[in-house]
Design a protein around this motif. Structure first.
Motif, short mmCIF file in Angstrom:
data_model
loop_
_atom_site.label_atom_id
_atom_site.label_comp_id
_atom_site.label_asym_id
_atom_site.label_seq_id
_atom_site.Cartn_x
_atom_site.Cartn_y
_atom_site.Cartn_z
N MET A 1 0.84 -1.19 0.00
CA MET A 1 0.00 0.00 0.00
C MET A 1 0.88 1.24 0.00
N GLN A 2 0.44 2.25 -0.72
CA GLN A 2 1.17 3.50 -0.79
C GLN A 2 0.65 4.47 0.28
N ILE A 3 1.50 5.41 0.65
CA ILE A 3 1.06 6.49 1.54
C ILE A 3 0.66 7.67 0.67
N GLY A 4 -0.59 8.09 0.81
CA GLY A 4 -1.13 9.16 0.00
C GLY A 4 -1.49 10.37 0.84
N LEU A 5 -1.94 11.41 0.15
CA LEU A 5 -2.31 12.65 0.84
C LEU A 5 -3.42 13.35 0.08
N LEU A 6 -4.51 13.63 0.77
CA LEU A 6 -5.50 14.57 0.26
C LEU A 6 -4.93 15.96 0.48
N THR A 7 -4.64 16.67 -0.60
CA THR A 7 -3.88 17.92 -0.46
C THR A 7 -4.66 19.01 0.28
N ASP A 8 -5.98 18.86 0.44
CA ASP A 8 -6.72 19.78 1.30
C ASP A 8 -6.15 19.80 2.71
N ILE A 212 -14.30 -3.15 7.78
CA ILE A 212 -13.45 -3.51 6.64
C ILE A 212 -13.75 -4.93 6.19
N ARG A 213 -13.84 -5.85 7.14
CA ARG A 213 -14.11 -7.25 6.79
C ARG A 213 -15.46 -7.39 6.09
N ALA A 214 -16.45 -6.61 6.53
CA ALA A 214 -17.78 -6.68 5.92
C ALA A 214 -17.79 -6.10 4.51
N LEU A 215 -16.80 -5.29 4.17
CA LEU A 215 -16.72 -4.65 2.86
C LEU A 215 -15.71 -5.34 1.94
N GLU A 216 -15.37 -6.56 2.23
CA GLU A 216 -14.38 -7.26 1.40
C GLU A 216 -14.73 -7.16 -0.08
N GLY A 217 -13.77 -6.71 -0.88
CA GLY A 217 -13.97 -6.57 -2.31
C GLY A 217 -14.71 -5.32 -2.73
N VAL A 269 -1.53 -0.94 12.38
CA VAL A 269 -1.01 -2.22 11.87
C VAL A 269 -2.18 -3.15 11.57
N ARG A 270 -3.11 -3.24 12.52
CA ARG A 270 -4.29 -4.10 12.33
C ARG A 270 -5.16 -3.56 11.20
N PHE A 271 -5.23 -2.25 11.08
CA PHE A 271 -6.01 -1.60 10.02
C PHE A 271 -5.45 -1.98 8.65
N VAL A 272 -4.15 -1.87 8.48
CA VAL A 272 -3.51 -2.23 7.20
C VAL A 272 -3.71 -3.71 6.91
N ALA A 273 -3.55 -4.55 7.93
CA ALA A 273 -3.72 -5.99 7.73
C ALA A 273 -5.15 -6.32 7.31
N ALA A 274 -6.13 -5.67 7.95
CA ALA A 274 -7.52 -5.93 7.60
C ALA A 274 -7.82 -5.50 6.17
N LEU A 275 -7.28 -4.37 5.76
CA LEU A 275 -7.47 -3.91 4.39
C LEU A 275 -6.89 -4.90 3.39
N ARG A 276 -5.70 -5.38 3.67
CA ARG A 276 -5.06 -6.32 2.75
C ARG A 276 -5.89 -7.61 2.65
N GLN A 277 -6.38 -8.09 3.79
CA GLN A 277 -7.18 -9.31 3.79
C GLN A 277 -8.50 -9.11 3.06
N ALA A 278 -9.00 -7.85 3.02
CA ALA A 278 -10.25 -7.54 2.33
C ALA A 278 -10.04 -7.25 0.85
N GLY A 279 -8.80 -7.38 0.38
CA GLY A 279 -8.52 -7.22 -1.04
C GLY A 279 -8.12 -5.84 -1.46
N PRO A 283 -3.76 3.25 -2.10
CA PRO A 283 -3.19 4.25 -1.20
C PRO A 283 -3.96 4.39 0.10
N LEU A 284 -3.23 4.79 1.13
CA LEU A 284 -3.79 5.24 2.40
C LEU A 284 -3.68 6.76 2.36
#
Length: 316
Positions: A1-8, A212-217, A269-279, A283-284
């Motif tokens: 995952m990349q680190i992103g920024l909303l420029t606002d 996140i788990r409920a939104l997999e895919g 850490v758990r947030f990133v892991a959950a996202l990866r498991q959800a596909g 970017p973050l």
């Protein structure tokens, strides 16, 4: 995952200063807010949607400014209420413009919100969050009918352009929770998915990791934004009307990423892991609304937290 920024998040900086700061801090992708005087909720400090739509040179310059710093344009943000009974048409025009710009600049994601319709004759849309009194459900049924009717053609237009729509679950919007997001997606197709922003779910009482788990895919985009529940919430409850800058009085506050949870980086850490498991592997995108820190300081803390979380998640 990349680190992103909303420029606002660096709205006090010029366009060049914001991009320089992003590059200096180690950000990899950028998301640009659109609207400002043209509609929507972004102050749009760094881009004029109408200028970009009419001027190919302005689009080329924007892209060049980003790539010359080693960054990548990942999304446009067209947050607003396109179903508002008074100014919905202006917000809808910003969203349609964002879809056109995404196609022109060959990016695949536009972030927005579901909107919230009123009932015929309303001048302000009512947000329905309880089943009682009985007229609430009658109004809610009408709002969903109106929303699906409006979003169907928008989703078709986005699909034809090769663009995904990432809907943020936010208070005072028809879609504010996972069931609402999935309902809209089922009604209009998988071009619509989630812009997953944990900060709003936290103060509304949801578990972001379960969500996140409920939104997999179904996650198209992610905002890295944090919320801290404050001690007044024990008495006042979490619905909050004290203005955001009065941080010492509120039941909860938006805070820099990494400062909202007692376990600090471990939550992320758990947030990133959950996202990866959800596909999700995109970017973050950091969104900063911390009223107690300077903008660059808050963004720098977010980058540090996300970089650490990403590294720790990879070795676990």
């Amino acid at each position: 995952m990349q680190i992103g920024l909303l420029t606002d998040s660096l709205s006090e900086s010029t366009w060049a200063e914001a991009l320089d700061a992003a590059a200096d801090l180690g950000v990899e992708t950028v998301e640009i807010g659109l609207g400002g005087e043209h509609g929507g909720w972004s102050p749009a400090p760094h881009a004029d949607v109408q200028e970009l739509l009419r001027d190919a040179g302005a689009r080329a310059a924007l892209a060049r400014d980003i790539t010359s710093r080693g960054l990548r344009l990942e999304a446009f943000n067209a947050a607003g209420n396109p179903l508002h009974p008074r100014h919905g048409d202006r917000d809808a025009a910003v969203l349609r413009g964002a879809l056109q710009l995404a196609q022109d600049l060959e990016i695949d994601t536009v972030v927005t919100m579901s909107g919230l319709p009123g009932y015929p004759g309303d001048v302000v849309p009512p947000w329905i969050t309880t089943v009682w009194p009985p007229e609430n459900l009658e109004l809610l049924d009408y709002q969903w009918e109106r929303a699906v009717e409006w979003w169907g053609p928008i989703a078709e237009d986005a699909r034809a352009r090769g663009v995904r729509i990432a809907v943020e679950m936010h208070a005072n919007q028809l879609v504010y929770s996972v069931p609402g997001l999935l309902r809209l997606r089922a009604a209009v197709g998988d071009t619509v998915g989630a812009n997953f922003d944990p900060s709003h779910l936290i103060w509304m009482g949801a578990d972001p990791l379960a969500a996140i788990r409920a939104l997999e895919g179904a996650i198209h985009h992610v905002h890295a934004k944090d919320t801290r529940i404050e001690s007044p919430a024990a008495v006042s409850s979490r619905p909050e009307t004290i203005p955001n800058p009065r941080t010492g009085e509120r039941a909860w506050n938006y805070v820099a990423v990494g400062t909202g949870h007692p376990d600090g980086v471990d939550f992320w850490v758990r947030f990133v892991a959950a996202l990866r498991q959800a596909g999700y592997d995109g970017p973050l995108s950091i969104e900063n609304e911390d009223y107690t820190l300077g903008q660059r300081e808050s963004v720098a803390l977010a980058v540090e937290t996300l970089r650490a979380a990403r590294a720790l998640e990879e070795v676990r």
